[in-house]
Every structure is written in C-alpha cells, then in structure tokens.
Write an enzyme that holds these catalytic residues in place. Structure first.
Site, PDB file in Angstrom:
ATOM      1  N   ASP A  64       0.871  -1.180   0.000  1.00 16.22           N
ATOM      2  CA  ASP A  64       0.000   0.000   0.000  1.00 16.22           C
ATOM      3  C   ASP A  64       0.907   1.228   0.000  1.00 16.22           C
ATOM      4  O   ASP A  64       1.468   1.599   1.029  1.00 16.22           O
ATOM      5  CB  ASP A  64      -0.882   0.026   1.256  1.00 16.22           C
ATOM      6  CG  ASP A  64      -2.148  -0.791   1.110  1.00 16.22           C
ATOM      7  OD1 ASP A  64      -2.717  -0.809   0.011  1.00 16.22           O
ATOM      8  OD2 ASP A  64      -2.558  -1.425   2.090  1.00 16.22           O
ATOM      9  N   ARG A  72       4.506   3.534   2.514  1.00 14.86           N
ATOM     10  CA  ARG A  72       5.259   2.659   3.424  1.00 14.86           C
ATOM     11  C   ARG A  72       6.745   2.983   3.466  1.00 14.86           C
ATOM     12  O   ARG A  72       7.381   2.798   4.492  1.00 14.86           O
ATOM     13  CB  ARG A  72       5.076   1.198   3.016  1.00 14.86           C
ATOM     14  CG  ARG A  72       3.633   0.726   2.957  1.00 14.86           C
ATOM     15  CD  ARG A  72       2.864   0.995   4.230  1.00 14.86           C
ATOM     16  NE  ARG A  72       1.514   0.447   4.164  1.00 14.86           N
ATOM     17  CZ  ARG A  72       0.512   0.812   4.929  1.00 14.86           C
ATOM     18  NH1 ARG A  72       0.704   1.769   5.844  1.00 14.86           N
ATOM     19  NH2 ARG A  72      -0.681   0.265   4.808  1.00 14.86           N
ATOM     20  N   ARG A 145      -6.945  11.001   1.080  1.00 15.46           N
ATOM     21  CA  ARG A 145      -6.486   9.947   0.165  1.00 15.46           C
ATOM     22  C   ARG A 145      -7.263   9.996  -1.150  1.00 15.46           C
ATOM     23  O   ARG A 145      -6.813   9.422  -2.145  1.00 15.46           O
ATOM     24  CB  ARG A 145      -6.659   8.569   0.812  1.00 15.46           C
ATOM     25  CG  ARG A 145      -5.807   8.358   2.051  1.00 15.46           C
ATOM     26  CD  ARG A 145      -6.261   7.116   2.812  1.00 15.46           C
ATOM     27  NE  ARG A 145      -6.050   5.897   2.057  1.00 15.46           N
ATOM     28  CZ  ARG A 145      -6.576   4.710   2.407  1.00 15.46           C
ATOM     29  NH1 ARG A 145      -7.358   4.626   3.479  1.00 15.46           N
ATOM     30  NH2 ARG A 145      -6.325   3.639   1.671  1.00 15.46           N
ATOM     31  N   LYS A 175      -9.531   1.216  -5.693  1.00 16.06           N
ATOM     32  CA  LYS A 175     -10.180   0.838  -4.434  1.00 16.06           C
ATOM     33  C   LYS A 175     -10.923   2.054  -3.853  1.00 16.06           C
ATOM     34  O   LYS A 175     -10.578   3.196  -4.189  1.00 16.06           O
ATOM     35  CB  LYS A 175      -9.147   0.303  -3.432  1.00 16.06           C
ATOM     36  CG  LYS A 175      -8.036   1.313  -3.060  1.00 16.06           C
ATOM     37  CD  LYS A 175      -6.970   0.666  -2.206  1.00 16.06           C
ATOM     38  CE  LYS A 175      -5.945   1.709  -1.753  1.00 16.06           C
ATOM     39  NZ  LYS A 175      -4.844   1.120  -0.985  1.00 16.06           N
ATOM     40  N   HIS A 176     -11.978   1.863  -3.042  1.00 19.18           N
ATOM     41  CA  HIS A 176     -12.533   0.606  -2.538  1.00 19.18           C
ATOM     42  C   HIS A 176     -13.948   0.491  -3.092  1.00 19.18           C
ATOM     43  O   HIS A 176     -14.824   1.249  -2.670  1.00 19.18           O
ATOM     44  CB  HIS A 176     -12.557   0.599  -1.027  1.00 19.18           C
ATOM     45  CG  HIS A 176     -11.229   0.896  -0.384  1.00 19.18           C
ATOM     46  ND1 HIS A 176     -10.737   2.190  -0.225  1.00 19.18           N
ATOM     47  CD2 HIS A 176     -10.287   0.070   0.126  1.00 19.18           C
ATOM     48  CE1 HIS A 176      -9.564   2.137   0.388  1.00 19.18           C
ATOM     49  NE2 HIS A 176      -9.253   0.861   0.601  1.00 19.18           N
ATOM     50  N   HIS A 188     -11.452  -0.872   9.365  1.00 20.53           N
ATOM     51  CA  HIS A 188     -10.407  -1.570  10.097  1.00 20.53           C
ATOM     52  C   HIS A 188     -10.894  -1.984  11.483  1.00 20.53           C
ATOM     53  O   HIS A 188     -10.455  -3.007  12.020  1.00 20.53           O
ATOM     54  CB  HIS A 188      -9.167  -0.680  10.257  1.00 20.53           C
ATOM     55  CG  HIS A 188      -8.432  -0.433   8.980  1.00 20.53           C
ATOM     56  ND1 HIS A 188      -8.788   0.560   8.101  1.00 20.53           N
ATOM     57  CD2 HIS A 188      -7.366  -1.060   8.423  1.00 20.53           C
ATOM     58  CE1 HIS A 188      -7.960   0.544   7.067  1.00 20.53           C
ATOM     59  NE2 HIS A 188      -7.098  -0.427   7.236  1.00 20.53           N
ATOM     60  N   ASP A 258     -10.204  -6.896   0.450  1.00 23.60           N
ATOM     61  CA  ASP A 258      -9.429  -6.105   1.396  1.00 23.60           C
ATOM     62  C   ASP A 258      -9.004  -7.045   2.528  1.00 23.60           C
ATOM     63  O   ASP A 258      -9.401  -8.218   2.588  1.00 23.60           O
ATOM     64  CB  ASP A 258     -10.253  -4.919   1.906  1.00 23.60           C
ATOM     65  CG  ASP A 258      -9.385  -3.747   2.350  1.00 23.60           C
ATOM     66  OD1 ASP A 258      -8.168  -3.944   2.570  1.00 23.60           O
ATOM     67  OD2 ASP A 258      -9.912  -2.628   2.492  1.00 23.60           O
TER      68      ASP A 258
END
Length: 359
Positions: A64, A72, A145, A175-176, A188, A258
């Site tokens: 990601d 990352r 985002r 996504k998503h 999450h 996911d």
C-alpha cells in the site's frame, strides 16, 4: 486440478525466516504484502524482494504505497509523494496541469518501487472526497487519500496516475469498490453501513469504475455493507462483484479482497466467521485473491498457517473450487519487463521531469 494461488500474506521482519519461506512455498500462496516494518533502506528492500523472487518468481510482491499518509517507504531516496487530494486541488486551478502532475506521480511511485523489486502498489484510491463537502461526519479513513468529490475529476486524475504507473511497468488497483468515502466508520475497526440506494451509489461513487473499466488492472472492494443492495459487505457480495462490477460495469481484471483481519471482514450477516470461512466467502463471491495482513507476528503466524492449510483442506473437500481464470488474472499483474536499477533511474530524463511536475 486447476492451480490457483489466491492468498496474499505478510511477513514479520526485514528478511525471510524459515516460516516465511515455508509459507511462500505453499501452493495457495500467490502474493506477499509489505509494510513499513519490512523496510530499513533500499538495499535491504531490494535484497528481500530478490530473495522472495528466487523462491517464487511468480509471487506477486505488493504494498500500500499511495502517497500522503499511506506511503510505506519514505527514506533513503524515496520521494515523499503528496496525498491525492493535492491533485484535486490543483485541478481546480489548472485542470490539464493536474492530469500531467498525476501521471508524473504515478511514474515516480511505480518506478521507485519497481527499482527495488516491488511488483504492485494498491493504488489509486477511487473513493470520493465526501469529507471536504460534509466534514467529520464522513470518512476520515479516506479523507485526503481521495482525489476529489466529483467522480468525473476522480476518474480523470486516477486514469492519469495509472498511465504513469503503466509507463513504469506497474499495474494498478482501484479501491474501494463501490465507494468507502461516504461512511464515517473505519472498516479496520468497525462495520461501516452505507444506506443509500443502489441508483445513488452507481450514479456517484461507483461511476469511476465504469468509466475506467478498460484501464483498471485490478479492483479492491470495500468492507462496507450497502443494505439496499445486499446484506453482506461488498467484498463478499456476488451482486456487487459479479452482477454489477463485472456484469454491468464490464470490469475484466483481478479482484482482491481487502484485508480479512479487518473488523469489517469477519462479520457476515451478524455472525463472526473464521478466516477460512471469510476467505471462502470472498472467493465464492467473485474475488480472485484474498489478503490477510499483520498476522505473521502473533503466535508465530499461526493464523496464516491456519488459513493456508484450512483453505487447502476446503479445496480438497470440494468446499472451494480453484479458478483458472482467477489465476490468469493474478499472473497478468506481474511486471512484464525487468526494471532499471535505482542508479539508472536517478539520471533518467523522464523521472527527473516527473519530479519537477509534482505539486
């Protein structure tokens, strides 16, 4: 029997352990997702990816890495990419300049990852930026985002970014699906519910998927329930994945679930299900691959082993049927050509121009 390797798993550290190597060799392991904990510097990342490929050349190495707060790798030469909202804001001042800048971002993102051996980033985000319009009552997990509130702007900027990825030799993942931006809850840790009608969702949040159906290489559905369409989250729904995404919108690429460890993934119609049952439900609904993240450290990775072996047992018992089409869609995401070295990339004219275009 059809070979189909649908599981994307994770590893705990900076190098492979004996358990990692054993899991990578499992016949159902098809991908590996990296996190910040797997990063020390470029040399270490390149060495890790090279070792993975020496064991399984077909394994899809994913991350990601979108820009903004979801990136990352941030040190040792990696460019700090802006959040995607920056391109939407640029669009409001200079639309054509924004599309060129988004292409540049896609190229920088893809080229830097490819130079270190990573195959695929789960980007672009196609969710709409409802937070800008409606404030904190809408998704903070998406927020900046997203490119823009307007699905037309989102689609055009996403297509530009995907063009940059393609220039770098990298596929893409929208996504998503069909849209996570309207709900406030974070999947999450919760089970978001979007109570809008199917007509409203298709006309707005899901519209980019139809407009980009021939450009998207892969799609990741949302762990969101849309009760006016189906009682289960989109990633477990044949209505959303087969009838709408593939049937109505004409999408032909790969579908990733996911992360199955997210709260929104293991509650199906009020029941808490096992990881194996969640994987079977996702694959049965139309996913080609399923992700299980951040499970390599707890209990020595027992949950990863349980999923790998449990899904294999389900296959052998006829409870899950492998798909040759799904495997071909997985393999199609692998890069077709070797990347340039990092040193070569640093002097490449297209890369240097792309850096200048970033907002």
């Amino acid at each position: 029997m059809t070979e189909h390797a649908p599981i994307v798993l994770d590893i705990a550290g900076l190098s492979l352990t004996a358990d990692d190597r054993r899991r990578i060799a499992h016949p159902l392991a098809g991908g590996l997702i990296l996190f910040a904990r797997n990063w020390a510097d470029r040399a270490q990342l390149a060495s890790l990816c090279a070792e993975i490929k020496s064991l399984r050349p077909d394994l899809l190495i994913c991350v990601d890495h979108e820009g903004g707060r979801v990136q990352r790798f941030r040190t040792d030469g990696f460019t700090h990419l802006p959040a995607m909202r920056a391109f939407g804001e640029l669009w409001m001042r200079d639309a054509m300049g924004a599309t060129d800048a988004a292409t540049a971002a896609g190229y920088v993102l893809g080229a830097e990852l490819r130079a270190c051996g990573v195959d695929l980033s789960f980007t672009p985000v196609l969710d709409l930026d409802w937070q800008e319009e409606m404030g904190a009552s809408r998704s903070t997990v998406i927020g900046d985002r997203a490119f823009h509130r307007d699905p037309r702007v989102t689609a055009l900027l996403a297509k530009s970014l995907m063009h940059g990825l393609l220039q770098a030799g990298m596929a893409n993942c929208g996504k998503h699906f069909p849209g996570h931006g309207f709900v406030a809850a974070d999947s999450h840790v919760d089970i978001p519910v979007d109570r809008r009608s199917r007509k409203a969702i298709l006309a707005d949040d899901a519209a980019p998927y139809g407009w980009l159906s021939s450009s998207l290489a892969s799609v990741m559905p949302a762990h969101v329930v849309y009760p006016k369409v189906d009682s289960v989250p989109a990633g477990f729904s044949r209505i959303w994945l087969e009838d709408i995404l593939r049937g109505r919108l004409g999408f032909q690429g790969a579908v990733f679930s996911d992360d199955l460890s997210m709260a929104g993934a293991r509650q199906i119609e009020g029941r808490t299900v096992t990881y194996v049952a969640a994987a079977q439900a996702a694959l049965g609904a139309g996913c080609d691959m399923v992700l299980l993240c951040n499970q390599s450290e707890p209990e020595g990775g027992r949950i990863l082993d349980d999923l790998l072996d449990g899904l294999l047992a389900a296959r052998d018992a006829g409870q899950w049927r492998p798909s040759d089409a799904s495997e071909q869609r997985r393999l199609a995401l692998l890069p077709l050509a070797p990347p340039p070295s990092w040193d070569a990339l640093m002097t490449e004219a297209r890369y240097l121009r792309a850096l200048d275009l970033l907002p």
